[in-house]
Design a protein around this motif. Structure first.
Motif, PDB file in Angstrom:
ATOM      1  N   PHE A 161       0.855  -1.178   0.000  1.00  0.00           N
ATOM      2  CA  PHE A 161       0.000   0.000   0.000  1.00  0.00           C
ATOM      3  C   PHE A 161       0.896   1.234   0.000  1.00  0.00           C
ATOM      4  O   PHE A 161       1.612   1.489   0.971  1.00  0.00           O
TER       5      PHE A 161
ATOM      6  N   LYS B   9      -4.596   5.034   2.915  1.00  0.00           N
ATOM      7  CA  LYS B   9      -4.051   3.679   2.974  1.00  0.00           C
ATOM      8  C   LYS B   9      -4.443   2.981   4.274  1.00  0.00           C
ATOM      9  O   LYS B   9      -4.871   1.830   4.267  1.00  0.00           O
ATOM     10  N   GLY B  10      -4.286   3.706   5.404  1.00  0.00           N
ATOM     11  CA  GLY B  10      -4.576   3.093   6.696  1.00  0.00           C
ATOM     12  C   GLY B  10      -6.027   2.675   6.838  1.00  0.00           C
ATOM     13  O   GLY B  10      -6.325   1.595   7.363  1.00  0.00           O
TER      14      GLY B  10
ATOM     15  N   ILE C  18      -6.560  -0.471   4.750  1.00  0.00           N
ATOM     16  CA  ILE C  18      -5.954  -1.636   5.403  1.00  0.00           C
ATOM     17  C   ILE C  18      -6.820  -2.096   6.577  1.00  0.00           C
ATOM     18  O   ILE C  18      -7.026  -3.294   6.787  1.00  0.00           O
ATOM     19  N   LYS C  19      -7.349  -1.139   7.322  1.00  0.00           N
ATOM     20  CA  LYS C  19      -8.190  -1.478   8.468  1.00  0.00           C
ATOM     21  C   LYS C  19      -9.423  -2.262   8.032  1.00  0.00           C
ATOM     22  O   LYS C  19      -9.829  -3.225   8.689  1.00  0.00           O
TER      23      LYS C  19
ATOM     24  N   VAL D 299      -0.236  -6.880   9.368  1.00  0.00           N
ATOM     25  CA  VAL D 299       0.170  -5.608   8.780  1.00  0.00           C
ATOM     26  C   VAL D 299       1.612  -5.323   9.180  1.00  0.00           C
ATOM     27  O   VAL D 299       1.993  -5.483  10.344  1.00  0.00           O
TER      28      VAL D 299
ATOM     29  N   ALA E  50       4.251  -2.230   9.208  1.00  0.00           N
ATOM     30  CA  ALA E  50       4.470  -0.786   9.070  1.00  0.00           C
ATOM     31  C   ALA E  50       5.781  -0.470   9.782  1.00  0.00           C
ATOM     32  O   ALA E  50       5.797  -0.188  10.978  1.00  0.00           O
TER      33      ALA E  50
ATOM     34  N   ASP F 126       2.124  -1.506   4.949  1.00  0.00           N
ATOM     35  CA  ASP F 126       1.701  -0.111   5.016  1.00  0.00           C
ATOM     36  C   ASP F 126       2.944   0.731   4.770  1.00  0.00           C
ATOM     37  O   ASP F 126       3.648   1.118   5.690  1.00  0.00           O
ATOM     38  N   ARG F 127       3.211   0.995   3.536  1.00  0.00           N
ATOM     39  CA  ARG F 127       4.467   1.494   2.981  1.00  0.00           C
ATOM     40  C   ARG F 127       5.481   0.350   2.956  1.00  0.00           C
ATOM     41  O   ARG F 127       5.453  -0.538   3.791  1.00  0.00           O
TER      42      ARG F 127
END
Length: 304
Positions: free
Chosen positions: A83, A91-92, A95-96, A109, A111, A142-143
């Motif tokens: 993402f 993005k967050g 993802i959630k 996840v 991050a 997440d990145r």
């Protein structure tokens, strides 16, 4: 012990309602944001997705995600989803919604924080490798390693030679991942200049969200055009047949989430995993067991 079927039904209904409320609680502040956006758009603006449609589709897609999760476990698939996007691109939140009803032992996840001094001396991709999925796992980054092509490039955290080496290496790195059996899916969340500014202003005004604003986030406003050039270069040089990029139109958060999940489900063919009927075993009771009372001072005070 017998249970009244009506009481059981009411209890089940309460449990389902409580599950829906988890999403509603998350959505409350975002609905407020949508109202402000609608006020600012005027008659010519595009309204966000109808709430009933959004929730109906979200729960349907999340049900399909559970089927996908079961299939990944059953077939021991290895799935890595990246993402990427500008700060506050959503993005967050996406993802959630992907992970909300999945098993965290299957779908996790990643991050990563800023690299340490030791990590900066390593092979660039080294700190990401331990987080790649094993068989039966879904990993959402997440990145990811694309930090080098974005924030590190724009903010001067890497040299031009390091950047060029990244662009030379990343197609081969991702090709190796795919050859090893990893299903690699890359998403870029796209928002407008005006939308990012609006979301930042909302975070500044909301004490519950101010923690989301880092000094680096604020600098991203100053360097909007630099990030745009970096993004265009990145997509051009790392969009390959082995690991293509998929761009998510993310100005409307609700539509972005639904489109993202629907697309993700289409990337991995899956079927329903046959399962034996689950039967709850009867509790074993012992005549000599007596439950001891909990001391009153150990209870959490019932304020509500």
């Amino acid at each position: 012990m017998t249970h009244d079927p009506k009481d059981q039904f009411n209890r089940i209904r309460e449990e389902i309602t409580d599950s829906f409320d988890e999403e509603l609680e998350t959505q409350l502040d975002e609905d407020y944001l949508d109202e402000l956006v609608a006020e600012g758009m005027g008659e010519g603006g595009t309204p966000t997705l109808d709430r009933k449609v959004y929730f109906r589709e979200l729960f349907r897609l999340q049900h399909e995600l559970i089927r996908l999760q079961d299939w990944v476990q059953h077939k021991k698939l290895k799935v890595a989803v990246l993402f990427e996007g500008r700060d506050s691109a959503g993005k967050g939140g996406a993802i959630k919604r992907v992970t909300q009803r999945l098993n965290p032992r299957v779908c996790r996840v990643v991050a990563l924080p800023a690299p340490t001094e030791r990590e900066r001396s390593q092979w660039y991709f080294q700190r990401y490798v331990p987080h790649l999925p094993a068989g039966g796992e879904i990993v959402l980054f997440d990145r990811s390693w694309y930090n080098r092509a974005g924030v590190e490039r724009v903010m001067g955290f890497c040299t031009p030679d390091e950047l060029e080496e990244f662009f030379r290496s990343v197609p081969d790195f991702e090709r190796m991942l795919v050859r090893s059996g990893i299903i690699l899916i890359k998403y870029w969340f796209s928002i407008t200049d005006e939308e990012q500014e609006f979301r930042f202003q909302m975070r500044i005004q909301d004490p519950l969200k101010q923690w989301k604003l880092s000094p680096m986030d604020l600098q991203s406003r100053v360097h909007w055009e630099d990030y745009t050039r970096a993004k265009e270069d990145m997509l051009q040089r790392t969009h390959t047949s082995d690991a293509p990029w998929w761009v998510v139109q993310a100005v409307d958060k609700k539509k972005a989430r639904l489109n993202l999940i629907a697309h993700l489900l289409n990337q991995i063919p899956y079927e329903t995993v046959p399962r034996p009927e689950i039967v709850l075993p009867a509790r074993v009771r012992h005549a000599d067991y007596e439950r001891h009372p909990v001391p009153p001072d150990m209870y959490v005070p019932e304020v509500y």
